[in-house]
Design an enzyme around this catalytic site. Structure first.
Site, mmCIF file in Angstrom:
data_model
loop_
_atom_site.group_PDB
_atom_site.id
_atom_site.type_symbol
_atom_site.label_atom_id
_atom_site.label_comp_id
_atom_site.label_asym_id
_atom_site.label_seq_id
_atom_site.Cartn_x
_atom_site.Cartn_y
_atom_site.Cartn_z
ATOM 1 N N ASP A 1 -0.827 -4.513 15.540
ATOM 2 C CA ASP A 1 -1.020 -4.403 14.048
ATOM 3 C C ASP A 1 -0.366 -5.684 13.397
ATOM 4 O O ASP A 1 0.295 -5.420 12.306
ATOM 5 C CB ASP A 1 -0.856 -2.962 13.399
ATOM 6 C CG ASP A 1 -1.470 -3.027 11.947
ATOM 7 O OD1 ASP A 1 -2.423 -3.801 11.799
ATOM 8 O OD2 ASP A 1 -1.134 -2.057 11.246
ATOM 9 N N GLU B 1 -6.365 -1.735 16.137
ATOM 10 C CA GLU B 1 -6.645 -0.469 15.486
ATOM 11 C C GLU B 1 -7.881 -0.802 14.665
ATOM 12 O O GLU B 1 -8.580 -0.071 14.068
ATOM 13 C CB GLU B 1 -5.495 0.128 14.759
ATOM 14 C CG GLU B 1 -5.052 -0.797 13.525
ATOM 15 C CD GLU B 1 -3.992 -0.128 12.729
ATOM 16 O OE1 GLU B 1 -4.263 -0.027 11.382
ATOM 17 O OE2 GLU B 1 -3.228 0.025 13.487
#
Length: 221
Positions: A2, A94
């Site tokens: 991320d 994600e």
């Protein structure tokens, strides 16, 4: 894990602040983290904070989540607290859901799943958005500017037109469960231009409509 394409993920120099006073935080000679812009800082007076030196992102988003998960496992393994089976999974991406696409569901098949990726201390996230990415490649027609009438097709002009004609449903105008289109990157010249969008919506039905609208809109443009 991320990280952001907007900033490099290496050469991070953390700045550790013990017993935070509640004042503005000077990251370097030119950058200050102001309480007026980050009012949540007032909730952490007396705590130990970790920031960057102001030249990169800290990347603490999922680093903190990983640390929390590993600390939980250490705590559970050192106590007699009874619990059911616990499955842990670290995924590389994600944002558009592909991080879990190839999981072995026969092995990794828990009854409940939680994403450790929040914001405020004690926050509990119980839902997530639907997300897709879209890339548009535009081929222009280059011609001498002095004789360009009805001949030149400016790829950059087409790109800016596409973006301007999309609904004004963008992150800076959205809140709560409102979906949006987000132009993440645009580059090019007269001959060729490229655009990258993120499309997000909490409601699955609206998400599918949003993707369809985007595709139809771009074809018409």
């Amino acid at each position: 894990m991320d990280t952001s394409e907007d900033s490099k993920g290496c050469d991070i120099k953390p700045n550790i602040i013990s017993n935070y006073s509640g004042d503005d935080i000077t990251l370097n000679e030119t950058t200050t983290m102001k309480v007026s812009d980050n009012p949540d800082l007032k909730n952490h007076i007396g705590k130990t904070l970790i920031t960057t030196d102001g030249t990169t992102l800290l990347g603490a988003d999922d680093k903190a989540g990983i640390a929390e998960i590993m600390d939980m496992l250490q705590s559970l393994s050192s106590t007699d607290l009874k619990h059911g089976d616990i499955f842990i999974c670290f995924t590389p991406d994600e944002e558009i859901g592909n991080g879990t696409k190839y999981l072995d569901k026969k092995y990794f098949n828990p009854n409940f799943s939680y994403t450790v990726d929040g914001s405020a201390v004690g926050e509990f996230s119980y839902e997530n958005f639907n997300a897709a990415s879209a890339t548009i490649n535009i081929k222009g027609v280059v011609h001498h500017l002095g004789y360009a009438k009805d001949k030149l097709i400016n790829a950059i002009h087409i790109a800016t037109t596409i973006n301007s004609l999309l609904p004004n449903e963008v992150p800076e105008n959205s809140e709560k469960r409102e979906g949006y289109f987000c132009l993440m990157n645009i580059s090019g010249d007269l001959n060729e231009a490229n655009m990258k969008f993120l499309i997000r919506d909490f409601d699955r039905g609206n998400f599918e409509k949003r993707k369809k609208h985007f595709a139809i809109h771009c074809r018409k443009t």
